[in-house]
Design an enzyme around this catalytic site. Sequence first.
Site, PDB file in Angstrom:
ATOM      1  N   LYS A  80      31.030  91.932 -97.539  1.00  0.00           N
ATOM      2  CA  LYS A  80      31.377  93.236 -96.960  1.00  0.00           C
ATOM      3  C   LYS A  80      32.517  93.067 -95.959  1.00  0.00           C
ATOM      4  O   LYS A  80      32.494  92.132 -95.140  1.00  0.00           O
ATOM      5  CB  LYS A  80      30.144  93.848 -96.294  1.00  0.00           C
ATOM      6  CG  LYS A  80      30.325  95.286 -95.835  1.00  0.00           C
ATOM      7  CD  LYS A  80      29.015  95.865 -95.297  1.00  0.00           C
ATOM      8  CE  LYS A  80      29.175  97.288 -94.809  1.00  0.00           C
ATOM      9  NZ  LYS A  80      27.913  97.829 -94.229  1.00  0.00           N
ATOM     10  N   SER A 155      26.631 102.362 -95.942  1.00  0.00           N
ATOM     11  CA  SER A 155      28.048 102.085 -95.925  1.00  0.00           C
ATOM     12  C   SER A 155      28.475 100.938 -96.848  1.00  0.00           C
ATOM     13  O   SER A 155      29.648 100.841 -97.214  1.00  0.00           O
ATOM     14  CB  SER A 155      28.481 101.745 -94.496  1.00  0.00           C
ATOM     15  OG  SER A 155      27.847 100.564 -94.057  1.00  0.00           O
ATOM     16  N   SER A 179      22.324 100.713 -94.391  1.00  0.00           N
ATOM     17  CA  SER A 179      23.506 100.419 -95.226  1.00  0.00           C
ATOM     18  C   SER A 179      23.390  99.239 -96.174  1.00  0.00           C
ATOM     19  O   SER A 179      24.300  99.016 -96.969  1.00  0.00           O
ATOM     20  CB  SER A 179      24.722 100.219 -94.336  1.00  0.00           C
ATOM     21  OG  SER A 179      25.156 101.461 -93.874  1.00  0.00           O
TER      22      SER A 179
END
Length: 505
Positions: A80, A155, A179
């Site tokens: 990420k 997210s 997330s």
Amino acid sequence: MSDLIRLSAADLADKIHKREVSAVEVAQAHLDRIAEVDGAVHAFLHVNTEGALAAAAQVDEQIAVGEVASPLAGVPLALKDVLTTVDEPTTVGSKILENWLPPYDATVTARLRAAGVVILGKTNMDEFAMGSSTENSAYGPTHNPWDLERIPGGSGGGSSASLAAFEAPLAIGTDTGGSIRQPGAVTGTVGAKPTYGTVSRYGLVAFSSSLDQAGPCARTVLDAALLHEVIAGYDPMDSTSINAPVRPVVEAARQGATGDLTGVKVGVVREFRGEGYQQGVIDSFDAAVQQLRELGAEVVEVSCPHFKYALGAYYLIAPSEASSNLARFDAMRYGLRVSGDGELSAEQVMSLTREAGFGPEVKRRIILGTYALSAGYYDAYYGSAQKVRTLISRDFAAAFEQVDVLVAPTTPTTAFKIGERIDDPLAMYLNDLCTIPSNMAGNAAMSVPCGLAADTGLPVGLQVMAPALADERMYRVAAAYEVARDAAQGGPLINRVPELEAIQR
Ligand code: GLN
């Protein structure tokens, strides 16, 4: 398409370590897959072809002389874009950090490298991890491989979508309010939020420091556990890091996979159903609970009466901490600087830079947080939210006196269409209804695929929550459930994701 991309991380590692296939071949197969489908999925913001192949070659050299750095040495991973990397930009999905090359690796990044995990690239995310759909990325949305018109969650939608699209067998996410777990649920993949403080936040660009937690994403529970043990552990560089041994989550996942939950007490949280919950989600969840019973678990209903205040309290605490954390983006130290014609004051440069560099959701949160912290309102907003947080922790403590783990749906609905909720922040925030309590209390929680909803045909997540520093319990239950689900539903759910080859760029 190479068959290698369909293998689990555990199976890939096994083949690499036995030298049936090289780490370079495995990395190349995944890079080819990314080149083939990422135009349609957009899981990646940056692909590090050279770096990945070099890291893989190094693992192959080590294996040739009998050195295996870790059980995951040679396995590719998608990272990420909120964790710093010295060899790739870290944008956090924001224009304010466009092309920013960090001067140091996050501890998670460093641990992955030391374990011989091959980092393929950085994944798309909602700007500063604020969102539930990846639509708040300044670089365009990620598409859900189950239906490209739908959101992959957020997210960390890029991380979970990369798994569902077979672009990577492992990914790293971060979970402030859900997330890791919510994208896992809506993409039919596994995502775990370890106990707060057990995975270092050093080099994790801060959103809400008292809630942020990095964790593993994978297609199987065992793979998530293997990754969990690689990234977890005490780090003196993170003041909130817990100095305690890493929980034995791999052993627990293997134990769970034997399919016996005799003696395990499971609590179903009564409050997580009713208005706003999709029927197909509730039906899949109820079927999963029935399977847990059949595995030998004792299932009881428990009440957590303060969970209903969690969402409201979260949307005071997280923006408050964000308003403070994001003050560092001042046009002086990092990334973007809008300096005009040189006649501007420092304040004007800061203001213009933040105006241009932050997207609408980030601005909304900064304004909300600054207001909640302002003199005269602090006690009423931030102070009250902290009290609610204590009540939520007490609900968990009371529940865990009665049961070993709690279960709930991970999200109230399956993946919605891109664009459907973007103009309605409240509808977007409601995605996190079931995941936020565990962030507020800091306990461990994970999502494991729970079949397809009968009404939408899209993946549903089963959430398993465990007490702080008892992460192994959720892995055991999730692994047992995974085996039972695969047996009942004709094989792993992920095999039913549509073939993306057919999709042209
Ligand atoms: N969707 C939540 C939010 O927008 C949670 C995000 C996260 O966990 N990073 O705040």
